[in-house]
Scaffold this motif. Structure first.
Motif, short mmCIF file in Angstrom:
data_model
loop_
_atom_site.label_atom_id
_atom_site.label_comp_id
_atom_site.label_asym_id
_atom_site.label_seq_id
_atom_site.Cartn_x
_atom_site.Cartn_y
_atom_site.Cartn_z
N TRP A 1 0.82 -1.21 0.00
CA TRP A 1 0.00 0.00 0.00
C TRP A 1 0.86 1.27 0.00
O TRP A 1 0.63 2.18 -0.78
CB TRP A 1 -0.94 0.00 1.21
CG TRP A 1 -2.11 -0.92 1.01
CD1 TRP A 1 -2.33 -1.74 -0.05
CD2 TRP A 1 -3.20 -1.11 1.90
NE1 TRP A 1 -3.49 -2.44 0.12
CE2 TRP A 1 -4.06 -2.08 1.31
CE3 TRP A 1 -3.55 -0.58 3.13
CZ2 TRP A 1 -5.23 -2.51 1.91
CZ3 TRP A 1 -4.72 -1.00 3.74
CH2 TRP A 1 -5.55 -1.96 3.12
N CYS A 2 1.85 1.34 0.89
CA CYS A 2 2.62 2.59 1.01
C CYS A 2 4.00 2.49 0.38
O CYS A 2 4.68 3.51 0.19
CB CYS A 2 2.75 3.01 2.47
SG CYS A 2 3.81 1.92 3.46
N CYS B 1 0.23 0.28 7.91
CA CYS B 1 -0.86 -0.02 6.97
C CYS B 1 -1.73 -1.17 7.48
O CYS B 1 -2.93 -1.20 7.23
CB CYS B 1 -0.30 -0.35 5.60
SG CYS B 1 0.44 1.08 4.76
#
Length: 394
Positions: A63-64, A100
């Motif tokens: 995600w990041c 996350c």
């Protein structure tokens, strides 16, 4: 990739030596590095992490994009030991960093709360609609059989609950009928009349939202309450009113026959299911053929006599299964035919079918008690004497 936490070159040499590797292996062994640093092997990684942190650039948060921290050499080759956790997004298994993962779990929890809230609202709306729109029969409109069924349900209810709360099934003091099939028929019938409706105090797990958006419920798990037209009755007053109806005896022969078949079939189904479980007939179901066979036997024999026949044919079916000439499924499918065959042969040969007694540990269901002790109160030992032909001739 190493991220230095110190400017001391002497301190930084240790993590550099520990994490330096070629294509195939690590440059130095852990034993050698620990010995030169004068620390134990177990505390080596802790000492190294105080001056530098290692990150695997090939393993990043989906995600990041932050690379995963690697805490030891052994963790370098393991996806699940490098500081990341796994999260399933649809069918795709993805890796998340700690931050996350916390956000993902928070989102999951929020979605669960929203689903639970939406479900609770739909269930509440459904129960309110049922309470307001259900065409509830008045007490004076109940048929004779309706009165017997409702009285049986009320007598079986947990004594700790008042009239407005009946069930769920596992809280009942005793069974309403001897088989879940018959009990479901009774509750379904009373629900259709609006005499019993699910209570808003029921556990949410007893309800399910169908794909169509309609609310469905498990009759055995909900808490039942009496319909709106019975709200002004106390438990005692309603039972007394129903008992007055039952004492009058049925004027419609069809009502009597309907109660007999429901009661007798439930008793026989209960014993048949118990025998099927005893002989380990997996997933045994009492189907239409079996119901027909039981009714056929009840035409001639009383309930305890049919119990005896059930014991005999299920034992024979178990023998077929044990012989391995028949599969378990094939063996249990012989039961309906064997029931009918036993009845025909016993009549033709003039056999004496000895009745069986109820197991001492088994509490008689309230419907059976009501039928033989109240409906047939004027007939002695009806449980052991009556069959369908005898009931039909009353």
């Amino acid at each position: 990739m190493l991220c230095y936490l110190s400017s001391d070159e002497a301190e930084l040499s240790l993590p550099v030596r520990y994490w330096t590797r070629d294509v195939k292996s690590w440059q130095e062994s852990v034993d050698l590095i620990a010995e030169s640093a004068k620390v134990s092997k177990t505390s080596l990684t802790k000492t190294i992490r105080a001056s530098a942190k290692a990150y695997d650039l090939d393993c990043r948060c989906s995600w990041c994009g932050i690379p995963a921290e690697v805490t030891s050499r052994s963790g370098y080759s393991s996806t699940y030991s490098n500081g990341f956790s796994c999260h399933r997004n649809g069918r795709e298994l993805i890796q998340l960093c700690g931050g996350c993962e916390a956000l993902a779990q928070k989102r999951i929890n929020q979605e669960q709360l929203e689903r639970a809230h939406n479900k609770a609202k739909k269930v509440q709306d459904y129960l309110c609609e049922v309470s307001l729109s259900k065409k509830t029969k008045q007490a004076t409109e109940l048929t004779y059989s309706d009165a017997v069924l409702l009285h049986s349900v009320l007598v079986a209810a947990d004594d700790r609950l008042d009239l407005a709360l009946i069930g769920p099934l596992n809280t009942q003091v005793s069974r309403v009928a001897s088989s879940p099939i018959a009990e479901k028929q009774i509750f379904d019938h009373l629900f259709e009349l609006g005499v019993l409706i699910p209570s808003i105090t029921s556990n949410a797990n007893a309800f399910r939202i169908a794909s169509s958006g309609e609310v469905e419920f498990d009759w055995s798990q909900v808490v039942w309450t009496v319909g709106p037209s019975f709200d002004h009755y106390s438990y005692q007053n309603l039972c007394q009113y129903l008992e007055q109806i039952i004492q009058q005896q049925p004027t419609d022969q069809g009502e009597l026959l309907k109660l007999w078949q429901l009661t007798a079939l439930a008793e026989c189904q209960g014993v048949l299911m118990e025998r099927a479980e005893f002989y380990r007939f997996n997933n045994y179901i009492v189907g239409e053929k079996t119901l027909h066979a039981l009714l056929y036997a009840l035409e001639i024999y009383s309930i305890p006599q049919v119990w005896s026949i059930i014991h005999s044919v299920t034992k024979n079916a178990a023998s077929l299964k044990q012989s391995r000439e028949y599969s378990g499924y094939h063996a249990q499918n012989t039961i309906p035919r064997s029931l009918i065959g036993f009845v025909d042969m016993s009549v033709k040969q003039g056999w004496t079918v000895n009745p069986r007694s109820r197991q001492s540990w088994y509490v008689e269901p309230t419907l059976t008690t009501a039928f033989f002790n109240r409906v047939l109160a004027n007939y002695h030992d009806g449980f052991r004497r009556f069959n369908t032909k005898a009931i039909d001739s009353l």
